[in-house]
Design an enzyme around this catalytic site. Structure first.
Site, PDB file in Angstrom:
ATOM      1  N   HIS A 197      45.202  41.101  41.799  1.00  0.00           N
ATOM      2  CA  HIS A 197      45.317  42.546  41.863  1.00  0.00           C
ATOM      3  C   HIS A 197      43.983  43.260  41.767  1.00  0.00           C
ATOM      4  O   HIS A 197      43.919  44.477  41.799  1.00  0.00           O
ATOM      5  CB  HIS A 197      46.209  43.055  40.729  1.00  0.00           C
ATOM      6  N   SER A 256      59.188  39.622  33.438  1.00  0.00           N
ATOM      7  CA  SER A 256      58.281  40.767  33.321  1.00  0.00           C
ATOM      8  C   SER A 256      58.865  41.927  32.539  1.00  0.00           C
ATOM      9  O   SER A 256      58.130  42.823  32.132  1.00  0.00           O
ATOM     10  CB  SER A 256      57.897  41.251  34.711  1.00  0.00           C
ATOM     11  N   CYS A 315      51.274  42.959  37.155  1.00  0.00           N
ATOM     12  CA  CYS A 315      50.216  41.954  37.202  1.00  0.00           C
ATOM     13  C   CYS A 315      50.321  41.035  35.996  1.00  0.00           C
ATOM     14  O   CYS A 315      50.371  41.490  34.856  1.00  0.00           O
ATOM     15  CB  CYS A 315      48.847  42.649  37.211  1.00  0.00           C
TER      16      CYS A 315
END
Lengths: 647, 383
Positions: A370, A327, A383
């Site tokens: 989410h 991420s 997300c």
């Protein structure tokens, strides 16, 4: 009959005149050569002949002192200590066997030492000294000196040997030296006569190797007269060499020692980079090894232990290992989308927990989804589906281009060994290297830093520093050479809209400071040191559909080597970034739990140049942090014991 | 005057030509080469291998080449001069792209049985083409500017190619050899005077500009020039050879230490003791007398060339003979000055003595041309 013209006649005359002249010049020059020969051979012959006959003239190299290496504050990272060794000159020893037998009564000589010395003697010229044993004690030297008359050809010599006072703290950065090998000679294509000295120490790894030529310096030479026993009778001529360059690095020994202690037994790496200059304040890889062992000649057992350790102490993980950035790569994707005008920060996507792309289901880390997600939420809560959607609209080429602008996929020019270029994949790369066409699914996983994408911790730190500063910073490790600054300062602005950079920085701020942020628990509450960051978790295994249905196995329940890598990148202070930090804990589990707390401690340590006040931490952590600080202090080496040079 | 104006009948034909060769010159060449064999034998520690035996074979091959070249009429060689020149340029191009890199420069083409250095070949083809050019050019045009520029171009093409190899020594030899040819051909004094003046001016400008705002070269280039001019400032690099060879020469004395007795050369102080620095071995082991003998043989070879040129009335032949003589002179003069510390170290072998194939074959081929010019010289009455 053809009459000879006037001009032809003139040319003939001219030719004979000129050929006479040329003949004269040749004769004259030959005369000059003869005179010179007479001068050298007859006039000065007595002097030379005497030197050459009763004695021998020898050119001996004076090895230059290898350049020392300091940290930012002048703490010595590599220096030279005098060592004693016993050498033998075959030509002078006469009966080598007898001399060896005698000397082995005086000093300890293993069969290995003798065998090695013998093979070296075979290879080198008879008048060159061959080392019998290195690092002899003073007592042994005295014993040899007392018995010198019965030991022809044996001389005790003082030499300099490399020593690294901080042991394992900087081993991956500074590296180590070792005796020159034939492989080194082949690789370096260097005709420096110093390298012909048997067992001359040259850099093998790290800065010692990469900046070898400068550190080595240039040899001096002395012409000496040696008598029949090999004793130096007098020095005829002496030319001093040039000592090696003294290097001052950008790294801070205090900070790096703290990091090493903080990482403890983890297999991890940390890069701390200055956001203003690109200077690397710390670049640490754990676990580490003691370079002094390599200089002295490491034993097989010790070496095997290092080699077989599954935490890979020999690997310089900060630059050599490339991990899927997970991420932490999302900043790249979102910037590519912003720059391309694909989205505005307020556009939202709906995250149901997964996204189906061409018959394949891509999951968000949060199974339940989410819900409605905008840009800030997407980074804050990390997300995945938001980025899958972006990927479909932006395409891999733009993502790859943005990644390269931020310094990923680039082999940064730091003088360390085995610097990896990581990988920023695109269509051409996949076709050339995998022989397959790029699939849309490849883009989707690339958008969250998985799949083919990989980056070294150094590259992630550079990326973060560039995001934070808006400058196209390059990492720098050398602060000064011989006291003259070697730092670059002329970094151009990044080719990215500053407004977009600000959006991303603000979103990163909420990751660590918003209650719902993935790294909220690792926040800093001192206002002048607040940090902005991004967690990352890089999967090392595939999660099957079956496993997903029955519930993804938690990292703690997996064997160590199958757990996820934990990543965290951050910069601080958030309002005026001074440093960028990247922490990668191999198989540490999730980025927020395993990497972010480490990054926070290191960030504070770097900003406060030592232990930070406890009120920088949220109140409920303070007691634990106080205990931790005490434990780490106990583990850190005492820098007061290390020589500090004035820099 | 050209051979066309003489009666060809008076020139010997068939194998009778052998009797009309310049045998004194042949003997001198054999003498010089023999000194070389002896030194190579000695350098190898009294062994024919690895150098002396190979050198003898090459010399045999070179002598055979010389005889073959000598048997072929000189007018044939004149007619192929241009082709030979172009051929040598092609070889230089080939070596730039396919040659082997040795000692940091790209110089050789590996032919299997030997390594050919095209820069050696071009030394002779340049002499040939310039001799043919001035043979063809009417005498009154020799100093005409247009006809002066053309030979300058002929010289500069191979010089430029050799400089980029990089081989400074050979390119300087080519430059001086070509200049000497133009001088001999009768080009007006003023040209040489102005070139020398310009060169001197350029050198002065380069040194004067140092440290000034209008500095002409980079600092590192000046540093290179410094070591080039004063090798003693770099005792382990350029200066090492010079110091060692001076000591070796000096320890030789009058009569030398005797064959295989040279300590300085034997102790491997000189890595190129069998090639460019073989003269140090000779001077150390055979002394002043040995060194002077070789110098005398060289001078006699030059004298024989000079006499042969003076006897010859054909313009191509005279220019060619003198040109080969000058090339030969430049070889040994540059090598000996370098060994004696009078000139910077540039890679130029000692002709006929240093170990090496290309230079030996090319030199003997060139002396073949000299012999051919001698055998086929115009005799007797004008037509």
């Amino acid at each position: 009959m053809k009459p000879t013209t006037k001009s032809q006649q003139k040319i003939w005359q001219r030719f004979s005149r000129r050929s006479l002249l040329i003949g004269g010049v040749q004769l004259g020059f030959a005369g000059l050569l003869g005179l010179r020969m007479r001068q050298l051979q007859i006039k000065e012959a007595d002097q030379f002949r005497l030197l050459a006959e009763e004695n021998r003239i020898n050119v001996r190299l004076i090895p230059p002192e290898r350049g020392e290496i300091y940290d930012l504050n002048g703490y010595v990272l590599a220096e030279n200590e005098p060592t004693y060794r016993i050498t033998i000159v075959q030509e002078d020893a006469g009966d080598v066997d007898k001399v060896l037998e005698k000397i082995s009564l005086l000093i300890e000589l293993s069969d290995d030492d003798i065998a090695r010395a013998r093979s070296e003697m075979k290879r080198s010229a008879a008048f060159l000294p061959v080392t019998l044993r290195d690092r002899v004690t003073r007592a042994e030297i005295e014993r040899v000196a007392e018995n010198a008359p019965s030991l022809p050809g044996i001389t005790p010599e003082v030499g300099l040997s490399r020593i690294y006072p901080l042991n394992d703290i900087f081993s991956h950065v500074v590296g180590y030296v070792g005796p020159v090998s034939s492989r080194d000679l082949e690789r370096r294509q260097d005709d420096d006569p110093l390298l012909r000295i048997p067992r001359f120490q040259i850099g093998k790894v790290g800065i010692e190797s990469k900046l070898e030529t400068g550190l080595r310096g240039r040899a001096g030479a002395r012409q000496v007269e040696v008598n029949a026993v090999g004793r130096v009778m007098r020095e005829l001529d002496r030319r001093e060499g040039t000592a090696g360059q003294k290097l001052q690095l950008t790294v801070d020994a205090n900070l790096q020692s703290y990091i090493k202690a903080r990482l403890g037994d983890e297999s991890a790496s940390v890069v701390v980079m200055d956001c203003k200059t690109g200077a690397l304040r710390a670049i640490a890889s754990a676990p580490s090894y003691d370079p002094n062992k390599f200089v002295r000649g490491i034993s097989y057992n010790d070496y095997n232990e290092l080699r077989d350790n599954d935490h890979r102490p020999l690997a310089s993980k900060t630059v050599q290992d490339a991990y899927p950035p997970g991420s932490t790569f999302k900043m790249v994707t979102v910037l590519a989308a912003l720059e391309n005008g694909t989205i505005t920060p307020d556009d939202t996507f709906f995250c149901p927990g997964h996204l189906d792309v061409s018959n394949r289901r891509f999951h968000c880390w949060k199974g339940g989804g989410h819900g409605k997600v905008d840009l800030v939420t997407s980074l804050k809560e990390s997300c995945d589906v938001y980025y899958y959607e972006l990927a479909l609209q932006v395409g891999i080429e733009r993502i790859a281009d943005m990644a390269r602008r931020l310094g990923l996929g680039e082999k940064h020019a730091v003088p360390m060994s085995a610097v990896s270029s990581g990988l920023v994949p695109d269509k051409d790369w996949k076709f050339a290297n995998r022989g397959a066409n790029w699939l849309i699914g490849d883009t989707v996983v690339a958008a969250i830093g998985q799949g083919y994408v990989s980056a070294s911790p150094l590259q992630l730190a550079v990326m973060t520093a560039r995001l934070a500063s808006g400058l196209a910073l390059d990492p720098q490790l050398i602060r000064a050479e011989n006291g003259q600054t070697a730092l670059r300062t002329d970094f151009p602005e990044l080719d990215i809209d500053p407004k977009h950079l600000k959006i991303v920085r603000d979103a990163m701020f909420s990751v660590t400071n918003d209650r719902k942020g993935t790294a909220y628990s690792s926040r800093i509450i001192a206002d002048n040191a607040r940090m902005a960051g991004k967690t990352g978790t890089s999967q090392v295994r595939n999660i099957s559909e079956v496993e997903r249905r029955s519930g993804v196995i938690k990292n703690e329940d997996l064997p160590w080597e199958r757990r996820d890598h934990a990543l965290f990148v951050n910069f601080a202070p958030a309002n005026d970034p001074e440093i960028a930090v990247c922490v990668v804990v191999e198989h540490g589990g999730g980025g927020s739990a395993a990497a972010a707390p480490v990054a926070r401690d290191i960030t504070l340590q770097a900003l406060y140049k030592g232990d930070p006040p406890l009120d920088a931490y949220p109140p409920k952590d303070r007691e634990r942090i106080a205990r931790q600080q005490r434990e780490i202090r106990a583990k850190m080496p005492d820098l007061n014991a290390v020589r500090k040079a004035r820099v | 005057m050209s051979y066309l104006e003489y009666r060809v009948k008076a020139i010997p034909t068939g194998f009778r030509k052998i009797f009309f060769m310049n045998w004194g010159l042949v003997l001198l060449l054999v003498a010089a080469a023999s000194i070389g064999f002896l030194m190579l034998y000695s350098v190898a520690g009294g062994q024919w291998d690895p150098w002396a035996s190979a050198q003898i074979k090459r010399f045999g091959l070179g002598l055979a080449l010389m005889f073959v070249v000598a048997m072929i009429p000189i007018w044939f060689w004149r007619n192929v001069s241009v082709i030979a020149y172009i051929g040598s340029l092609i070889l230089l191009i080939v070596v730039a792209y396919f040659g082997s890199v040795g000692m940091g420069a790209q110089r050789w083409i590996d032919l299997g049985f030997m390594r050919l250095q095209p820069s050696e070949v071009s030394k002779i083809t340049l002499v040939m083409v310039l001799a043919a050019y001035y043979d063809w050019l009417p005498a009154e045009r020799v100093s005409n500017p247009i006809w002066v520029i053309f030979p300058i171009i002929l010289i500069l093409i191979p010089v430029g190619m050799v400089v980029t190899q990089p081989d400074l020594g050979t390119s300087l030899l080519l430059l001086f050899g070509g200049g000497a040819m133009m001088f001999l051909a009768g080009v007006h004094w003023a040209y040489f005077a102005s070139v020398i003046a310009m060169g001197a001016g350029g050198i002065v400008a380069i040194f004067q500009s140092r440290g000034q705002t209008w500095q002409l070269l980079n600092d590192y280039q000046y540093r290179r020039i410094d070591t080039f001019l004063d090798p003693a400032s770099d005792p382990l690099g350029a200066g090492y050879h010079i110091t060692q060879s001076k000591i070796a020469l000096g320890s030789g004395g009058w009569a030398g230490r005797g064959l295989m007795q040279g300590t300085q050369t034997r102790l491997n102080f000189l890595p190129e003791k069998h090639t460019d620095f073989i003269f140090t071995t000779l001077a150390e082991e055979l002394g002043f007398i040995g060194g002077m003998s070789l110098l005398l043989i060289y001078l006699l070879i030059l004298a024989f060339c000079w006499i042969s040129a003076a006897q010859n009335k054909d313009r191509f032949s005279t220019l060619l003979i003198m040109g080969v003589g000058v090339t030969f002179f430049l070889f040994f003069a540059v090598n000996m000055s370098m060994v004696m510390g009078l000139a910077p170290v540039v890679g130029v072998p000692l002709p006929l003595v240093s170990y090496g194939g290309s230079a030996m074959l090319v030199l003997l081929g060139a002396f073949g041309l000299v012999q051919s010019a001698h055998v086929h010289r115009p005799r007797g009455v004008l037509r």
